[in-house]
Write an enzyme that holds these catalytic residues in place. Structure first.
Site, PDB file in Angstrom:
ATOM      1  N   LYS A   1      -0.300   5.964   8.798  1.00 41.35           N
ATOM      2  CA  LYS A   1       0.441   6.006   7.030  1.00 41.35           C
ATOM      3  C   LYS A   1      -0.459   6.002   6.303  1.00 41.35           C
ATOM      4  O   LYS A   1      -0.279   6.876   5.167  1.00 41.35           O
ATOM      5  CB  LYS A   1       1.619   4.878   7.218  1.00 41.35           C
TER       6      LYS A   1
ATOM      7  N   THR B   1       0.864  -1.192   0.034  1.00 44.05           N
ATOM      8  CA  THR B   1      -0.016  -0.007   0.012  1.00 44.05           C
ATOM      9  C   THR B   1       0.971   1.144  -0.093  1.00 44.05           C
ATOM     10  O   THR B   1       1.570   1.499   0.900  1.00 44.05           O
ATOM     11  CB  THR B   1      -0.908   0.154   1.148  1.00 44.05           C
TER      12      THR B   1
ATOM     13  N   LYS C   1      -7.274   1.372  -3.001  1.00 43.76           N
ATOM     14  CA  LYS C   1      -6.949   0.893  -1.739  1.00 43.76           C
ATOM     15  C   LYS C   1      -6.740   2.090  -0.584  1.00 43.76           C
ATOM     16  O   LYS C   1      -7.279   1.597   0.372  1.00 43.76           O
ATOM     17  CB  LYS C   1      -5.578  -0.077  -1.607  1.00 43.76           C
TER      18      LYS C   1
END
Length: 293
Positions: free
Chosen positions: A239, A96, A171
């Site tokens: 994050k 990701t 995502k």
């Protein structure tokens, strides 16, 4: 059977790689910490000393690392994947990361006359172990078609999204929903607890209601027991929220709820709980309103 390289054996990469070994593929691995490869090596995977060496040996090179800086290092750095590529190979990145971090990797792979496929995943450790992840895919369509039988080992559902960085954005968008839903869950649980409803009853009702989605279902035991072993840590969620806010700037959109919820994750990291599961937002809010259990 395919000749596969695997880079990155963390919480997600390890069970995914194991499934490829179980399926009979020839798998060569590399990880920054070799001890994390112990299980897959015991199952029959081979070890190489660098990402370059893995890429030299494999036809399909999978990457599953924790952030974009590591992705660029293992692909573009000294003894990285690009140093070992020869024409016709396929690189599949399942990490990701942001579209901006992905772009130079794609360009470098193309310069080697190879193809690049973005395939971030939906789901956590348990679906990874069972081969039931969702796979979001974008990039070179012919690469997807060639490698699809291998992807079938890793994921139940595959979604082709586009020719560029669309899978990255999708995502990130999904993870904002997961993270924001968890804050809503924390608020619902603490309100019920303050009214005298025990947490087990509260979670039973929520999970059996219209809002009892898979996110809620997956956190029942953790919340009931007050134990937050990290399937996906607060730091990792933070994050991803930062990636979402960066993408919002890039694509000129607004994420006001995400921006607010990010502060709760930041607060949780500051309180020393950054390595716990992101559902620890429930405990954070319980403590903030005077609930001790």
């Amino acid at each position: 059977m395919s000749n596969i390289g695997w880079i990155g054996l963390g919480n997600m990469g390890n069970p995914m790689c194991k499934n490829l070994v179980k399926a009979g593929h020839e798998v060569t691995v590399w990880n920054r910490t070799k001890s994390k490869a112990k299980d897959v090596l015991a199952m029959g995977a081979a070890w190489e000393t660098s990402p370059k060496a893995v890429a030299q040996k494999a036809d399909y090179i999978f990457i599953m690392v924790s952030n974009g800086a590591i992705l660029k290092k293992v692909v573009l750095g000294e003894n990285g994947i690009c140093d070992g590529l020869t024409e016709g190979k396929i690189v599949i990145d399942m990490s990701t990361v942001s579209p901006e971090e992905s772009l130079p990797v794609n360009e470098a792979v193309k310069m080697k006359k190879c193809r690049f496929l973005r395939s971030p995943v939906t789901g956590s450790v348990v679906p990874a172990e069972k081969g039931l992840l969702g796979l979001l895919l974008s990039g070179d369509r012919t690469a997807f078609e060639e490698v699809e039988p291998v992807l079938d080992v890793l994921g139940k559902n595959k979604y082709w999204i586009g020719a560029k960085e669309e899978a990255r954005v999708m995502k990130i968008a999904l993870n904002t929903m997961v993270g924001n839903t968890t804050q809503l869950l924390a608020e619902a649980v603490t309100l019920a607890e303050k009214a005298g409803i025990n947490v087990e009853t509260c979670m039973e009702v929520i999970s059996g209601s219209a809002v009892g989605n898979l996110i809620v279902q997956s956190k029942i035991d953790a919340i009931n027991e007050g134990k937050y072993e990290p399937a996906f840590s607060v730091k990792m969620m933070l994050k991803d929220f930062d990636l979402a806010l960066d993408a919002a700037k890039q694509y000129e959109t607004s994420l006001p709820v995400t921006a607010l919820t990010r502060q709760f994750y930041e607060e949780t990291v500051a309180s020393g709980r950054g390595d716990e599961d992101y559902a620890v937002l429930v405990k954070r809010l319980e403590e903030n309103v005077g609930i001790n259990r």
